[in-house]
Enzyme design. Structure first.
Site, PDB file in Angstrom:
ATOM      1  N   ASN A 164       0.807  -1.226   0.000  1.00  0.00           N
ATOM      2  CA  ASN A 164       0.000   0.000   0.000  1.00  0.00           C
ATOM      3  C   ASN A 164       0.838   1.272   0.000  1.00  0.00           C
ATOM      4  OD1 ASN A 164      -2.749  -1.153   0.215  1.00  0.00           O
ATOM      5  ND2 ASN A 164      -1.915  -2.026   2.099  1.00  0.00           N
ATOM      6  N   SER A 177       5.918  11.071   7.182  1.00  0.00           N
ATOM      7  CA  SER A 177       5.542  10.955   8.587  1.00  0.00           C
ATOM      8  C   SER A 177       6.733  11.134   9.509  1.00  0.00           C
ATOM      9  CB  SER A 177       4.957   9.559   8.818  1.00  0.00           C
ATOM     10  OG  SER A 177       4.872   9.269  10.194  1.00  0.00           O
ATOM     11  N   TYR A 195       6.427   0.864   9.054  1.00  0.00           N
ATOM     12  CA  TYR A 195       5.614   1.958   8.506  1.00  0.00           C
ATOM     13  C   TYR A 195       6.533   3.147   8.167  1.00  0.00           C
ATOM     14  CZ  TYR A 195       2.539   6.044   8.636  1.00  0.00           C
ATOM     15  OH  TYR A 195       1.898   7.221   8.344  1.00  0.00           O
ATOM     16  N   LYS A 216       7.534   5.061   4.571  1.00  0.00           N
ATOM     17  CA  LYS A 216       7.429   6.505   4.307  1.00  0.00           C
ATOM     18  C   LYS A 216       8.757   7.049   3.778  1.00  0.00           C
ATOM     19  CE  LYS A 216       3.133   7.235   5.103  1.00  0.00           C
ATOM     20  NZ  LYS A 216       2.265   7.751   4.010  1.00  0.00           N
TER      21      LYS A 216
END
Lengths: 246, 246
Positions: free
Chosen positions: A84, A109, A145, A149
């Protein structure tokens, strides 16, 4: 920006903060994999960014992209962020270049640099600390995560360098509607208010730049992210400060 | 290093350079998706690094990993580098941490920073140029192969910061057996001889470090990559120089 602005992940929290203040400022084309929960005020495409064909269609006539879509969970597993966030961002960037899009705003982020806090926590969250990250430092994620990013930022750099797309990556702090609790030091240092968030993305859509990495936080007394680059290049002028409670 | 050293992508060019000089120095466990073309001198596992179960098995009792496997083509398409280089490197790193491996040497590439050459080419390839990259700069790939190598570095950083694995990323220049042609300026600046390559990976297996990004080139008169960090941290002492022809 007269052409439509494609907002991916429009139904998420950052999307809502942006649309709340800027709904009337641009001709928005919203994209989300979730259908709208009420009648939308703008064109709305239900599609997953991992669907190349759907993304290519949604990119038609678009002048700028604000790319928020992806798995937003800091604890998301590798397979999900790989598909994703990394592959998805490549799909959106490639379609943007193919469609002749001029500007690309990428929601990165604070998690891309989370491990800088190791061994420096909690003193870097305090007003007296002068430790600052400014966007020129290498990524140091503390979860996959954050790895995803950072990879999105590098993809942005590549699509800028090779295809001349203007790209700005916003390392978003902690976006919350209300002030963070007084005793949550990290949250105070990272706070981004809804109105500062909308203003920052507005700046990203209006300013001229080549490739930038900026931090997205309010003008908090406590901070360990510099907002100087965002001020200089984008004209960011935040109105909120986690230390100023009503 | 008494425990076996797992060498992924062992049948490739870098693997051959390493084994040519260091074949007798370590207890090697070779891994490649291609079966050996002749009777191998070492334990040899035929497996693809995208096969998690096979990688986990190959990691048993391993003390250090030299991770070379991946699609080596600078022109490789996105789908291949996503699966083989990004996801594959995650698989090998995760298995290494799970198996209690101490050191991880990652074959990164000059392609992670190829776009720094844009607008600076060819003068940065010349002896008089003082422009240097030293490994602290952000990646600037000029192809998606380079994006995938930068992502591998960030994965290494994450597995170091969170799981305490010692990781060194070697941004390998142009590895060729003979000297690069005199009129190929870029090749001269980037040259890594076979014996310097083997020596550098030997240093990576012997030295102590936390997380490092170093450049892998010989001590060329022409260079725009600094080898100071490799000298300081790893004890790298290259013997070759593209300017010194026999």
């Amino acid at each position: 920006m007269d052409d439509p602005v494609l907002l991916t992940g429009a139904a998420g929290r950052v999307g809502r903060a942006i649309l709340g203040d800027l709904g009337g400022e641009y001709e928005w084309r919203l994209l989300d994999r979730e259908p709208p929960t009420e009648e939308p005020d703008h064109e709305y495409v239900v599609a997953d960014i991992t669907d190349e064909e759907a993304v290519r269609e949604a990119m038609e006539n678009v002048g700028a992209v604000v790319h928020l879509a992806g798995d937003p969970r800091p604890e998301a597993p590798w397979d999900s962020v790989l598909a994703n966030n990394i592959d998805g961002t490549h799909t959106v960037l490639a379609a943007a270049v193919e469609a002749g899009v001029e500007k690309f705003v990428f929601a990165s982020s604070n998690h891309a640099v989370g491990a800088y806090e190791f061994g420096r926590d909690p003193h870097i969250y305090r007003t007296e600390s002068e430790f600052r990250l400014d966007g020129t430092e290498l990524p140091r994620p503390k979860n996959v995560y954050g790895v995803s990013k950072a990879a999105g930022e590098t993809l942005g750099r590549y699509f800028h360098d090779v295809y001349d797309l203007s790209v700005v990556c916003v390392r978003i702090g902690n976006l919350t509607k209300g002030h963070p609790p007084v005793d949550y030091e990290r949250g105070q240092a990272m706070w981004l208010s809804y109105r500062d968030c909308a203003h920052l993305f507005d700046c990203c859509l209006r300013a001229d730049y080549d490739f930038e990495i900026v931090y997205g936080i309010s003008d908090n007394d406590r901070k360990y992210y510099s907002i100087e680059r965002a001020r200089e290049v984008l004209g960011y002028d935040p109105q909120d400060n986690s230390a100023e409670h009503d």
